[in-house]
Design a protein around this motif. Structure first.
Motif, mmCIF file in Angstrom:
data_model
loop_
_atom_site.group_PDB
_atom_site.id
_atom_site.type_symbol
_atom_site.label_atom_id
_atom_site.label_comp_id
_atom_site.label_asym_id
_atom_site.label_seq_id
_atom_site.Cartn_x
_atom_site.Cartn_y
_atom_site.Cartn_z
ATOM 1 N N LEU A 234 -5.561 48.906 100.590
ATOM 2 C CA LEU A 234 -5.895 47.726 99.899
ATOM 3 C C LEU A 234 -6.137 48.089 97.889
ATOM 4 C CD1 LEU A 234 -7.298 44.897 102.126
ATOM 5 C CD2 LEU A 234 -5.024 44.802 101.129
ATOM 6 N N LEU A 235 -7.413 49.141 97.822
ATOM 7 C CA LEU A 235 -7.713 49.243 96.587
ATOM 8 C C LEU A 235 -7.285 50.191 96.197
ATOM 9 C CD1 LEU A 235 -11.289 50.281 97.510
ATOM 10 C CD2 LEU A 235 -10.093 48.443 95.849
ATOM 11 N N ILE A 236 -6.339 51.405 97.234
ATOM 12 C CA ILE A 236 -4.512 52.229 96.588
ATOM 13 C C ILE A 236 -4.035 51.140 95.832
ATOM 14 C CG2 ILE A 236 -3.331 53.517 97.500
ATOM 15 C CD1 ILE A 236 -4.872 54.942 98.734
ATOM 16 N N ARG A 237 -3.730 49.974 97.051
ATOM 17 C CA ARG A 237 -2.309 49.170 96.492
ATOM 18 C C ARG A 237 -3.065 48.750 94.981
ATOM 19 N NH1 ARG A 237 -0.956 45.087 100.536
ATOM 20 N NH2 ARG A 237 0.123 44.051 99.180
ATOM 21 N N ALA A 238 -4.298 48.116 94.897
ATOM 22 C CA ALA A 238 -4.604 47.306 93.375
ATOM 23 C C ALA A 238 -4.643 49.368 92.252
ATOM 24 C CB ALA A 238 -6.540 47.231 93.292
ATOM 25 N N ALA A 239 -5.104 50.309 92.824
ATOM 26 C CA ALA A 239 -4.840 50.934 91.678
ATOM 27 C C ALA A 239 -3.437 51.357 91.591
ATOM 28 C CB ALA A 239 -5.276 52.579 92.181
ATOM 29 N N ARG A 527 -22.785 60.333 90.347
ATOM 30 C CA ARG A 527 -22.195 59.744 91.433
ATOM 31 C C ARG A 527 -21.197 61.386 91.664
ATOM 32 N NH1 ARG A 527 -21.886 54.956 90.109
ATOM 33 N NH2 ARG A 527 -19.794 53.945 90.596
ATOM 34 N N VAL A 528 -21.135 62.237 93.078
ATOM 35 C CA VAL A 528 -20.676 63.365 93.057
ATOM 36 C C VAL A 528 -19.143 62.691 94.757
ATOM 37 C CG1 VAL A 528 -19.708 65.580 93.575
ATOM 38 C CG2 VAL A 528 -22.468 64.702 92.134
ATOM 39 N N ILE A 529 -18.322 63.041 93.999
ATOM 40 C CA ILE A 529 -16.747 62.316 94.655
ATOM 41 C C ILE A 529 -15.988 63.366 95.626
ATOM 42 C CG2 ILE A 529 -16.986 60.117 94.084
ATOM 43 C CD1 ILE A 529 -14.729 59.677 92.865
ATOM 44 N N ASN A 530 -15.375 63.569 95.864
ATOM 45 C CA ASN A 530 -13.703 64.071 96.335
ATOM 46 C C ASN A 530 -12.872 62.533 95.983
ATOM 47 O OD1 ASN A 530 -14.840 66.738 96.721
ATOM 48 N ND2 ASN A 530 -16.015 65.163 98.831
ATOM 49 N N LEU A 531 -12.166 63.154 94.533
ATOM 50 C CA LEU A 531 -11.084 62.149 94.693
ATOM 51 C C LEU A 531 -9.690 61.412 95.640
ATOM 52 C CD1 LEU A 531 -10.022 60.576 92.783
ATOM 53 C CD2 LEU A 531 -8.937 62.328 90.902
ATOM 54 N N VAL A 532 -9.488 60.799 96.027
ATOM 55 C CA VAL A 532 -8.630 60.581 96.763
ATOM 56 C C VAL A 532 -7.258 59.904 96.111
ATOM 57 C CG1 VAL A 532 -7.745 59.149 99.060
ATOM 58 C CG2 VAL A 532 -10.313 59.228 98.728
ATOM 59 N N PHE A 533 -7.478 59.383 95.122
ATOM 60 C CA PHE A 533 -6.546 58.629 94.164
ATOM 61 C C PHE A 533 -6.331 58.413 93.233
ATOM 62 C CE2 PHE A 533 -3.262 55.139 93.339
ATOM 63 C CZ PHE A 533 -1.982 55.805 93.322
ATOM 64 N N ASN A 534 -6.038 58.586 91.949
ATOM 65 C CA ASN A 534 -5.603 57.663 91.232
ATOM 66 C C ASN A 534 -4.938 57.395 90.627
ATOM 67 O OD1 ASN A 534 -5.138 60.095 89.993
ATOM 68 N ND2 ASN A 534 -6.030 61.336 89.030
ATOM 69 N N ALA A 535 -5.290 56.486 89.286
ATOM 70 C CA ALA A 535 -3.743 55.593 88.351
ATOM 71 C C ALA A 535 -3.467 55.125 87.166
ATOM 72 C CB ALA A 535 -3.599 54.743 89.660
ATOM 73 N N VAL A 778 -3.036 60.691 101.710
ATOM 74 C CA VAL A 778 -3.473 59.431 101.949
ATOM 75 C C VAL A 778 -2.964 58.584 101.675
ATOM 76 C CG1 VAL A 778 -5.390 58.682 100.345
ATOM 77 C CG2 VAL A 778 -5.837 57.820 103.144
ATOM 78 N N ALA A 779 -2.404 58.241 100.608
ATOM 79 C CA ALA A 779 -1.507 57.241 99.247
ATOM 80 C C ALA A 779 -0.247 57.245 99.404
ATOM 81 C CB ALA A 779 -1.454 57.399 97.961
ATOM 82 N N ARG A 780 0.909 58.191 99.606
ATOM 83 C CA ARG A 780 1.728 58.943 100.068
ATOM 84 C C ARG A 780 2.688 57.598 100.853
ATOM 85 N NH1 ARG A 780 2.297 63.918 102.676
ATOM 86 N NH2 ARG A 780 1.966 64.833 100.792
ATOM 87 N N ASP A 781 2.064 56.702 101.655
ATOM 88 C CA ASP A 781 3.155 55.704 102.342
ATOM 89 C C ASP A 781 2.222 54.413 101.898
ATOM 90 O OD1 ASP A 781 4.790 57.121 103.941
ATOM 91 O OD2 ASP A 781 2.352 57.882 105.206
ATOM 92 N N VAL A 782 1.483 53.964 101.217
ATOM 93 C CA VAL A 782 1.023 53.029 100.873
ATOM 94 C C VAL A 782 1.871 52.395 99.505
ATOM 95 C CG1 VAL A 782 -1.061 51.528 99.375
ATOM 96 C CG2 VAL A 782 -0.784 53.299 100.989
ATOM 97 N N THR A 783 2.684 51.110 99.654
ATOM 98 C CA THR A 783 3.039 50.471 98.637
ATOM 99 C C THR A 783 3.161 49.712 98.121
ATOM 100 O OG1 THR A 783 4.210 48.737 99.891
ATOM 101 C CG2 THR A 783 4.997 51.005 100.073
ATOM 102 N N LEU A 784 2.968 49.318 96.847
ATOM 103 C CA LEU A 784 2.636 48.255 95.618
ATOM 104 C C LEU A 784 2.971 45.943 96.353
ATOM 105 C CD1 LEU A 784 0.944 47.780 93.117
ATOM 106 C CD2 LEU A 784 3.002 47.453 91.511
ATOM 107 N N GLU A 785 3.505 46.695 97.134
ATOM 108 C CA GLU A 785 4.650 45.477 97.465
ATOM 109 C C GLU A 785 2.748 44.842 99.160
ATOM 110 O OE1 GLU A 785 5.125 42.677 95.929
ATOM 111 O OE2 GLU A 785 5.506 44.442 94.397
#
Length: 785
Positions: A234-239, A527-535, A778-785
């Motif tokens: 859901l957060l990837i969609r919000a991004a 905070r140190v993170i490993n990035l999953v997605f950015n937008a 991880v975000a390849r198949d996540v659509t906005l809708e």
């Protein structure tokens, strides 16, 4: 040469300019301006039909007091006193030809200074002309025009080359233009756009794309709870909604251009290359080439206006190309494109103080009242009633609109996704962040949600909202939307606590007069993170870390927090910094360049955004902020400050026994290699210009040495003093809010000097990538809708 005005029943007033084009604050009647030879402004609008390669010309009315009865520009007119360029272009086109066009049909292509005298010396024309091009697919039928008899007696089309030849021959039926001089740009622009070789253009785009190393960023999701995994998508969609907003913030025709390029991307190699490079830059301007356009309006979206003129049987309407200028607008889409600083400042100073804070704040856009009537005319609707809108009104043409209203539909969609994700997560602090940020999107008040972000303690790490102000190159006031979603690296995070805990100690020991130092700097969580997605605002070179929020109220009350993107840093070190060191750093110092030093300096860079001057007291006793005083210079100087003070801070921590002594030489050698990395971003990018300033200062002081073979090294005896002196210089400029000194420093040192140029050429020759283009599986198949 053509003069813009015509016969008027009541004489218009014009703003008088200096010879260099600045407003004097004086306005005079049009006749007096031309009698006295005063400099003034006008607009030229040319219509070009792609299918026939023709320009539209108008025949000047016989009653005109300049060049009567001769063929001339499609449309032209003075910019009346207090009026603006784009609105004048739209209105002149409508009045003279009876065609109403939206603002995205007009592309400003150059400014032409016209200086001539006619009518036996009685008519002096010293005119700055904003020259616009309107690109249409097919000629507008002649019967669609409604001609203004006092201005225009006829219209016709001519092939642009035929028209150029007539001007070269000085045909007496045509108003003269020196096509071998400045005005020849019109014909050169058209010729270059439509005669470019497809193969050469494809090769040029391939070369640009190859500057980015494609890197897949995988991240382990095993540590997330089931609820957090559901929330992640859901957060990837919000991004991705942040992406939608950011495209709009870049330029008003940018979303249409994006959709236009995406649809045919797989139909040819050239179309694919256009789409790939556009996606990297999130607009038609190349970040790595000083924001030079790599597309033109000829590549842009086709739009249809079915009702822009009187009806013509069998004509479906006007198809035009959504325009964008070759030079990236400083205003982005935060301000009217033809608004200058003087107009904004005059309007702002007429507002109550609380409204002044709002219009210079992060979360509003500035618009024109006069645009509303034109937009209403285009839609055949009455002017929209804005009485209930949360806008800032005043005498004048400008008004402000809060983000929550400007991007309402997108922000509502994002808010719903954040609330839904907040209901799923198992982390109390993440739940608080997501719900508060969802509310902030709709209220425009981000204070509580930014505090919640600073206090986030969750394996799933989220940064989302309007933060950075780099895109606003006019003032540096307005924030762009962005999103970073990652998985926290708990081990690396725990190891970095000493940096945040020592900010007050660093503040008190800064190379800065004590009067300017703060006594209440808060510890900065890291905070140190490993990035999953950015937008959103993540175009071009990828950030390795960020320090937020930028809201000075929160910085003053609570300090800042830092996010380190470890997997991005590792990718950049492997693919970029190590090859740069191999090519540009002396052999004996090359082995000193290591990831630990690179990553540690990045941490200190972000820490140092949180120290030094932010809220300041001006010489007149007024309270202000560094950002508001330095305006468009703030971003470059702030990045230089964080970099150079970060280097100073590392040495200080070593001397305090908090870091190992063997870090020092590695730190300086890695910084030298890093200079060449960041300068390659270009001088119009804040980090690139800031880095050029640092390199050139240190080189001048002898801290960096260029050897006869073109290789560089650090003089360890001189580097500490040079770092300290530049730190003091920048910090003092910020503390005083001294824009003049900031400009002087950046103009002198923020350049591509011969040593830098030699290093950059060496890196181009060995084809070291400039940056990375991340791929997020991880975000390849996540659509906005």
């Amino acid at each position: 040469m053509a003069e813009a005005g015509g016969a008027h029943s009541s004489e218009e007033y014009l703003d008088v300019l200096t010879k260099t084009g600045e407003k004097t604050g004086v306005s005079k009647p049009r006749g007096a301006v031309h009698r006295d030879g005063d400099y003034h402004r006008a607009v030229h609008v040319w219509v070009y039909a792609e299918s026939t390669q023709e320009l539209l010309l108008q025949k000047r009315a016989d009653c005109k007091d300049s060049w009567p009865g001769q063929w001339d520009i499609s449309s032209a007119g003075h910019i009346s006193a207090g009026h603006t360029s784009l609105i004048s272009a739209q209105r002149e086109f409508q009045e003279e030809l009876g065609i109403l066009l939206p603002k995205d049909a007009f592309e400003i292509i150059f400014i032409f200074l016209q200086e001539c005298t006619i009518n036996n010396g009685t008519y002096i024309n010293n005119e700055y002309n904003d020259v616009y091009l309107v690109t249409i697919l097919d000629p507008i039928p002649l019967e669609a025009f409604t001609l203004q008899e006092s201005e225009v007696s006829a219209v016709k089309y001519l092939h642009y080359d035929q028209y150029r030849n007539l001007l070269l021959k000085e045909d007496p039926e045509y108003v003269p233009y020196d096509v071998n001089g400045q005005y020849g740009q019109l014909f050169n622009i058209i010729e270059q756009r439509y005669k470019e070789n497809i193969m050469s253009r494809s090769l040029a785009l391939q070369k640009k794309i190859q500057r980015y190393a494609s890197v897949t960023l995988d991240s382990e999701l095993a540590g997330l709870s089931d609820g957090d995994k559901e929330a992640l998508f859901l957060l990837i969609r919000a991004a991705k909604v942040m992406d939608e907003i950011f495209y709009q913030q870049v330029w008003y025709s940018n979303p249409a251009l994006r959709d236009w390029l995406k649809e045919p991307a797989n139909t040819s190699e050239l179309n694919q290359l256009k789409w790939v490079y556009y996606s990297i830059n999130k607009g038609p301007w190349s970040v790595l080439d000083e924001s030079e356009a790599f597309l033109t309006t000829a590549d842009s979206a086709v739009k249809l206006l079915s009702q822009c003129s009187k009806p013509v049987t069998g004509w479906k309407g006007l198809e035009y190309k959504a325009a964008f200028p070759k030079a990236k607008p400083l205003s982005a889409n935060f301000y009217p494109p033809d608004m200058d600083k003087m107009e904004f400042d005059m309007w702002k100073h007429g507002l109550p103080k609380d409204q002044q804070e709002e219009v210079t704040g992060f979360f509003s856009v500035i618009k024109r009242q006069s645009d509303l009537s034109l937009e209403a005319s285009l839609s055949n609707a009455a002017v929209e009633n804005r009485g209930n809108e949360n806008v800032t009104r005043s005498v004048g043409d400008l008004y402000s609109v809060p983000y929550c209203q400007e991007y309402q539909s997108s922000l509502r969609k994002a808010a719903d996704l954040l609330h839904e994700a907040g209901n799923l997560t198992s982390s109390a602090s993440l739940k608080r962040l997501l719900h508060s940020k969802g509310k902030a999107f709709l209220s425009n008040d981000y204070y509580e949600s930014d505090i919640a972000w600073m206090e986030l303690d969750s394996k799933l790490d989220v940064t989302i909202g309007p933060y950075e102000t780099y895109e606003d190159a006019l003032f540096g006031y307005k924030a762009t939307f962005e999103a970073f979603i990652g998985i926290r690296d708990d081990k690396a995070t725990s190891e970095l606590k000493l940096f945040g805990d020592n900010l007050q100690v660093l503040e008190q020991n800064l190379p800065l007069d004590n009067i300017y130092k703060s006594h209440d700097v808060s510890a900065a969580p890291i905070r140190v993170i490993n990035l999953v997605f950015n937008a959103g605002d993540v175009k071009g070179p990828q950030t390795v870390a960020f320090n937020l929020p930028n809201d000075e109220r929160i910085v003053k009350d609570r300090g800042t927090s830092m996010i380190m993107l470890k997997n991005v840093s590792e990718a950049k070190f492997k693919h970029i910094l190590q090859p740069i060191a191999d090519a540009c750093v002396s052999k004996e110092q090359r082995e000193l360049v290591d990831f630990e030093s690179f990553f540690t300096h990045t941490i200190c860079h972000e820490c140092c955004h949180g120290i030094g001057p932010h809220t300041i007291t001006l010489p007149n006793g007024q309270t202000s902020t560094v950002r508001k005083e330095l305006q468009e210079l703030h971003s470059s100087l702030e990045e230089a400050k964080a970099d150079i003070v970060g280097l100073w801070a590392l040495r200080f921590l070593v001397t305090q026994g908090l870091l190992p002594n063997n870090l020092l030489k590695s730190m300086y050698a890695s910084f030298l290699a890093g200079c060449f990395r960041s300068v390659r971003f270009g001088l119009k990018e804040a980090h690139g210009k800031g880095q050029a300033l640092q390199f050139n200062w240190l080189f001048e002081k002898g801290a960096f040495i260029q050897h006869s073979d073109g290789i560089f090294s650090v003089d360890f005896l001189k580097v500490e003093g040079a770092v300290k002196s530049l730190s003091r210089e920048i910090l003092t400029i910020q503390a005083r809010g001294d824009k003049v000194a900031a400009r002087s420093l950046l103009e002198k040192y923020g350049t591509i000097s011969p040593p830098l140029k030699a290093a950059l050429q060496k890196l181009e020759n060995v084809q070291v990538p400039v940056d990375i283009a991340p791929i997020f599986p991880v975000a390849r198949d996540v659509t906005l809708e």
